[in-house]
Design a protein around this motif. Structure first.
Motif, PDB file in Angstrom:
ATOM      1  N   SER A 133      56.545  80.095  40.599  1.00 17.45           N
ATOM      2  CA  SER A 133      56.067  81.442  40.312  1.00 17.45           C
ATOM      3  C   SER A 133      56.647  81.843  38.954  1.00 17.45           C
ATOM      4  CB  SER A 133      56.511  82.407  41.406  1.00 17.45           C
ATOM      5  OG  SER A 133      56.050  83.712  41.115  1.00 17.45           O
ATOM      6  N   ALA A 134      55.873  81.584  37.914  1.00  8.48           N
ATOM      7  CA  ALA A 134      56.391  81.748  36.558  1.00  8.48           C
ATOM      8  C   ALA A 134      56.754  83.202  36.249  1.00  8.48           C
ATOM      9  CB  ALA A 134      55.370  81.237  35.546  1.00  8.48           C
ATOM     10  N   ALA A 135      57.829  83.341  35.465  1.00 12.31           N
ATOM     11  CA  ALA A 135      58.292  84.663  35.024  1.00 12.31           C
ATOM     12  C   ALA A 135      58.415  84.666  33.502  1.00 12.31           C
ATOM     13  CB  ALA A 135      59.640  84.980  35.664  1.00 12.31           C
ATOM     14  N   PRO A 136      58.282  85.820  32.867  1.00  9.69           N
ATOM     15  CA  PRO A 136      58.414  85.871  31.400  1.00  9.69           C
ATOM     16  C   PRO A 136      59.724  85.278  30.893  1.00  9.69           C
ATOM     17  CG  PRO A 136      57.452  87.904  32.204  1.00  9.69           C
ATOM     18  CD  PRO A 136      57.862  87.124  33.425  1.00  9.69           C
ATOM     19  N   SER A 137      60.783  85.348  31.704  1.00  6.83           N
ATOM     20  CA  SER A 137      62.075  84.788  31.292  1.00  6.83           C
ATOM     21  C   SER A 137      62.035  83.267  31.179  1.00  6.83           C
ATOM     22  CB  SER A 137      63.167  85.183  32.292  1.00  6.83           C
ATOM     23  OG  SER A 137      62.856  84.681  33.579  1.00  6.83           O
ATOM     24  N   GLN A 138      60.984  82.660  31.692  1.00 11.90           N
ATOM     25  CA  GLN A 138      60.850  81.204  31.595  1.00 11.90           C
ATOM     26  C   GLN A 138      60.061  80.775  30.358  1.00 11.90           C
ATOM     27  OE1 GLN A 138      59.370  80.779  35.742  1.00 11.90           O
ATOM     28  NE2 GLN A 138      61.154  79.449  36.059  1.00 11.90           N
ATOM     29  N   THR A 139      59.679  81.731  29.552  1.00 11.12           N
ATOM     30  CA  THR A 139      59.097  81.399  28.244  1.00 11.12           C
ATOM     31  C   THR A 139      60.139  80.657  27.428  1.00 11.12           C
ATOM     32  OG1 THR A 139      57.576  83.276  28.219  1.00 11.12           O
ATOM     33  CG2 THR A 139      58.225  82.363  26.083  1.00 11.12           C
ATOM     34  N   SER A 140      59.802  79.445  27.028  1.00 10.43           N
ATOM     35  CA  SER A 140      60.791  78.612  26.364  1.00 10.43           C
ATOM     36  C   SER A 140      60.119  77.331  25.885  1.00 10.43           C
ATOM     37  CB  SER A 140      61.922  78.272  27.342  1.00 10.43           C
ATOM     38  OG  SER A 140      62.987  77.600  26.698  1.00 10.43           O
ATOM     39  N   VAL A 141      60.897  76.501  25.224  1.00 10.53           N
ATOM     40  CA  VAL A 141      60.467  75.144  24.913  1.00 10.53           C
ATOM     41  C   VAL A 141      61.242  74.204  25.834  1.00 10.53           C
ATOM     42  CG1 VAL A 141      60.205  73.355  23.174  1.00 10.53           C
ATOM     43  CG2 VAL A 141      60.015  75.764  22.516  1.00 10.53           C
ATOM     44  N   TYR A 142      60.522  73.356  26.514  1.00 12.76           N
ATOM     45  CA  TYR A 142      61.128  72.477  27.502  1.00 12.76           C
ATOM     46  C   TYR A 142      61.145  71.044  26.968  1.00 12.76           C
ATOM     47  CZ  TYR A 142      60.798  76.348  30.710  1.00 12.76           C
ATOM     48  OH  TYR A 142      60.955  77.577  31.312  1.00 12.76           O
ATOM     49  N   PHE A 143      62.322  70.433  27.060  1.00 16.95           N
ATOM     50  CA  PHE A 143      62.483  69.059  26.607  1.00 16.95           C
ATOM     51  C   PHE A 143      62.915  68.173  27.760  1.00 16.95           C
ATOM     52  CE2 PHE A 143      61.866  69.335  22.123  1.00 16.95           C
ATOM     53  CZ  PHE A 143      62.238  70.631  21.772  1.00 16.95           C
ATOM     54  N   CYS A 144      62.323  67.018  27.796  1.00 10.52           N
ATOM     55  CA  CYS A 144      62.725  65.984  28.726  1.00 10.52           C
ATOM     56  C   CYS A 144      63.492  64.919  27.953  1.00 10.52           C
ATOM     57  CB  CYS A 144      61.485  65.382  29.378  1.00 10.52           C
ATOM     58  SG  CYS A 144      61.816  63.979  30.459  1.00 10.52           S
ATOM     59  N   ALA A 145      64.438  64.281  28.605  1.00 15.09           N
ATOM     60  CA  ALA A 145      65.195  63.202  27.966  1.00 15.09           C
ATOM     61  C   ALA A 145      65.501  62.134  29.000  1.00 15.09           C
ATOM     62  CB  ALA A 145      66.485  63.742  27.351  1.00 15.09           C
ATOM     63  N   SER A 146      65.764  60.946  28.516  1.00 14.22           N
ATOM     64  CA  SER A 146      66.164  59.866  29.413  1.00 14.22           C
ATOM     65  C   SER A 146      67.263  59.045  28.755  1.00 14.22           C
ATOM     66  CB  SER A 146      64.983  58.965  29.766  1.00 14.22           C
ATOM     67  OG  SER A 146      64.593  58.171  28.653  1.00 14.22           O
ATOM     68  N   ARG A 147      68.026  58.336  29.560  1.00 12.11           N
ATOM     69  CA  ARG A 147      69.032  57.416  29.036  1.00 12.11           C
ATOM     70  C   ARG A 147      69.268  56.312  30.043  1.00 12.11           C
ATOM     71  NH1 ARG A 147      74.465  58.781  31.267  1.00 12.11           N
ATOM     72  NH2 ARG A 147      75.079  56.902  30.159  1.00 12.11           N
ATOM     73  N   GLY A 148      69.845  55.226  29.547  1.00 16.88           N
ATOM     74  CA  GLY A 148      70.121  54.097  30.407  1.00 16.88           C
ATOM     75  C   GLY A 148      71.469  54.215  31.078  1.00 16.88           C
ATOM     76  N   LEU A 149      71.877  53.133  31.743  1.00 20.44           N
ATOM     77  CA  LEU A 149      73.116  53.140  32.511  1.00 20.44           C
ATOM     78  C   LEU A 149      74.353  52.875  31.679  1.00 20.44           C
ATOM     79  CD1 LEU A 149      72.128  51.259  35.796  1.00 20.44           C
ATOM     80  CD2 LEU A 149      72.848  53.642  35.591  1.00 20.44           C
ATOM     81  N   ALA A 150      74.173  52.297  30.502  1.00 17.82           N
ATOM     82  CA  ALA A 150      75.331  51.943  29.677  1.00 17.82           C
ATOM     83  C   ALA A 150      76.139  53.186  29.359  1.00 17.82           C
ATOM     84  CB  ALA A 150      74.867  51.265  28.391  1.00 17.82           C
ATOM     85  N   PHE A 151      77.455  53.004  29.293  1.00 17.61           N
ATOM     86  CA  PHE A 151      78.324  54.121  28.920  1.00 17.61           C
ATOM     87  C   PHE A 151      79.183  53.714  27.746  1.00 17.61           C
ATOM     88  CE2 PHE A 151      80.575  57.936  29.216  1.00 17.61           C
ATOM     89  CZ  PHE A 151      81.902  57.643  28.948  1.00 17.61           C
ATOM     90  N   PRO A 152      79.239  54.517  26.675  1.00 16.31           N
ATOM     91  CA  PRO A 152      78.386  55.691  26.514  1.00 16.31           C
ATOM     92  C   PRO A 152      76.987  55.289  26.064  1.00 16.31           C
ATOM     93  CG  PRO A 152      79.758  55.424  24.596  1.00 16.31           C
ATOM     94  CD  PRO A 152      80.161  54.342  25.554  1.00 16.31           C
ATOM     95  N   ASP A 153      76.058  56.193  26.185  1.00 15.69           N
ATOM     96  CA  ASP A 153      74.701  55.896  25.757  1.00 15.69           C
ATOM     97  C   ASP A 153      74.065  57.168  25.220  1.00 15.69           C
ATOM     98  OD1 ASP A 153      71.819  54.233  27.299  1.00 15.69           O
ATOM     99  OD2 ASP A 153      72.452  54.497  25.214  1.00 15.69           O
TER     100      ASP A 153
END
Lengths: 113, 113
Positions: free
Chosen positions: A80-100
């Motif tokens: 249920s979207a609200a005006p406060s959710q106006t934003s830019v949304y970024f997705c990211a991924s990383r592997g298991l290695a540490f650090p990565d």
């Protein structure tokens, strides 16, 4: 290799509407993340996943739900979207290695009226 | 919040000059990373420095880390117009065996030709 892709790139919603943002990665990464970025602020973590079938809350999880049914996909839902959710949304991924490093998608610009 | 803070918030320099930006954080870390974000794009990883390292170089980038002061600096030498972007530091946050990154609020760098 497409890396991390996000769908859609732009979206305008009315208050109360619902939608799902899709993140896909083709790097066989275990970890995936959803962030939001607001003007003048850094990225804030909404939810993250450490593997297929798992999810966990980040810094600002309220109003959002996520699912990781397949390793390559991470979905972010707004019930249920609200005006406060106006934003830019970024997705990211990383592997298991540490650090990565994290690999970021191009972002989804969401406006809630 | 463990969010880091970059300083200055904005920086404007002439092409060919050096740009220095600083990051302060609040808790002990395992590593610190710097990312660049061009306008309207996702973040791109620049460099990672581990907590047991004091300085690291990558091309025109030089990163220092002072864990006693909980601070890091990013130096871009001989800046170019293409370096115009926002720069963020990110610190890892151990959480139940998984790793999340906490991003700072960013420094907006403008390099004038």
């Amino acid at each position: 290799n497409a890396g991390v892709t996000q769908t859609p790139k732009f979206r305008v919603l009315k208050t109360g509407q619902s939608m799902t943002l899709l993140c896909a990665q083709d790097m066989n990464h275990e970890y995936m993340y959803w962030y939001r970025q607001d003007p003048g602020m850094g990225l804030r973590l909404i939810h993250y996943s450490v593997g297929e079938g798992t999810t966990a809350k980040g810094e600002v999880p309220d109003g959002y739900n996520v699912s990781r049914l397949k390793k390559q996909n991470f979905l972010l839902g707004l019930e249920s979207a609200a005006p406060s959710q106006t934003s830019v949304y970024f997705c990211a991924s990383r592997g298991l290695a540490f650090p990565d490093t994290q690999y970021f998608g191009p972002g989804t610009r969401l406006t809630v009226l | 919040s463990q969010q880091g803070e970059e300083d200055p918030q904005a920086l404007s320099i002439q092409e060919g000059e050096n740009a220095t930006m600083n990051c302060s954080y609040k808790t002990s870390i395992n590593n610190l990373q710097w990312y660049r974000q061009n306008s309207g794009r996702g973040l791109v990883h620049l460099i990672l420095i581990r907590s047991n390292e004091r300085e690291k170089h990558s091309g025109r980038l030089r990163v220092t880390l002072d864990t006693s002061k909980k601070s890091s600096s990013l130096l871009i030498t001989a800046s170019r117009a293409a370096d115009t972007a926002s720069y963020f530091c990110a610190t890892d946050a151990r959480d139940s065996g998984t790793y999340k990154y906490i991003f700072g609020t960013g420094t907006r760098l403008k390099v004038l030709a």
